[in-house]
Design an enzyme around this catalytic site. Structure first.
Site, PDB file in Angstrom:
ATOM      1  CB  CYS A  51      36.704  42.396  39.903  1.00 16.54           C
ATOM      2  SG  CYS A  51      38.026  42.201  41.099  1.00 16.54           S
ATOM      3  NE  ARG A 128      42.937  40.796  39.702  1.00 13.16           N
ATOM      4  CZ  ARG A 128      41.808  41.486  39.818  1.00 13.16           C
ATOM      5  NH1 ARG A 128      40.651  40.917  39.493  1.00 13.16           N
ATOM      6  NH2 ARG A 128      41.812  42.733  40.240  1.00 13.16           N
TER       7      ARG A 128
HETATM    8  C1  BEZ Z   1      40.157  45.752  40.665  1.00 14.56           C
HETATM    9  O1  BEZ Z   1      40.227  46.739  39.942  1.00 14.56           O
HETATM   10  O2  BEZ Z   1      39.463  44.794  40.359  1.00 14.56           O
HETATM   11  C2  BEZ Z   1      40.926  45.712  41.941  1.00 14.56           C
HETATM   12  C3  BEZ Z   1      42.156  46.313  41.964  1.00 14.56           C
HETATM   13  C4  BEZ Z   1      42.891  46.281  43.138  1.00 14.56           C
HETATM   14  C5  BEZ Z   1      42.374  45.667  44.271  1.00 14.56           C
HETATM   15  C6  BEZ Z   1      41.144  45.031  44.208  1.00 14.56           C
HETATM   16  C7  BEZ Z   1      40.421  45.046  43.043  1.00 14.56           C
END
Ligand code: BEZ
Length: 214
Positions: A51, A128
């Site tokens: 993110c 996402r």
């Molecule tokens: C992330 O790295 O943004 C992420 C990965 C897995 C679940 C939620 C966020």
């Protein structure tokens, strides 16, 4: 197992309206989107690695979106305090400022309204999602990515350019179209239009597949 039925907005629907608190104050979404293109995108959680790359990616290219008459607005199921702390942290660590508003959707109201909460993927974090909304408030393109795969910023910008060029020139865009490439002229609807087309200077594979420079 009983599955919760979630009515998801679809391409061609008007963007559902809502009121929400963001990092830039309270907004009424129908007012926010009025008169410009809007990209509404969700991320699973603040202070997570993928993110952080994506959200700083949006921030780094915000000027390009502005030049395309497009506003950005993010969302996650986090509090406003978490968002503010994360915005500050990303600024400190990466030198990138997320100036666009980020919705604090702690009650999941907007996530559910936009089908961003997909329980098979996560019961508590938004997937996402990217919603492309046009200046009259219609949803024109939707992307959904899972939690473990980051989006492609070049493709988001290319898709927006394609939508805008399609609207402006009343054309369709072929596979892998990029700005400057030829566009597809909609197929003729009558024999007369077909005959007219055969006399045109379009690049023509056949009467139904013709391209022109826009
Ligand atoms: C992330 O790295 O943004 C992420 C990965 C897995 C679940 C939620 C966020």
């Amino acid at each position: 197992m009983e599955q919760e039925m979630n009515v998801m907005p679809r391409i061609g629907d008007m963007a559902p309206d809502f009121k929400a608190m963001t990092t830039r104050g309270e907004i009424q979404f129908s007012e926010f989107i009025k008169g410009s293109w809007t990209i509404l995108f969700s991320h699973p959680a603040d202070f997570t690695p993928v993110c952080t790359t994506e959200m700083s990616g949006f921030a780094l290219r915000e000027e390009e979106f502005t030049k395309m008459n497009t506003k950005l607005i993010g969302l996650s199921i986090d509090s406003i305090h978490s968002h503010i702390a994360w915005v500050n942290n990303v600024h400190e660590k990466l030198g990138v400022m997320m100036r666009f508003p980020i919705i604090a959707d702690i009650d999941m109201k907007v996530s559910k309204l936009y089908g961003m909460l997909q329980p098979g993927e996560s019961e508590t974090a938004a997937v996402r999602a990217v919603f492309f909304i046009d200046p009259v408030g219609k949803i024109r393109l939707i992307m959904y990515y899972p939690l473990n795969v980051g989006r492609n910023m070049d493709e988001i910008i290319r898709a927006l350019q394609a939508l805008q060029v399609s609207d402006e020139h009343k054309v369709a865009l072929p596979l892998d179209w990029r700005p400057g490439d030829k566009a597809i002229v909609p197929p003729p609807k009558t024999v007369e239009e077909m005959e007219e087309r055969m006399k045109s200077d379009y690049e023509m594979i056949d009467f139904y597949l013709a391209k022109k420079q826009v």
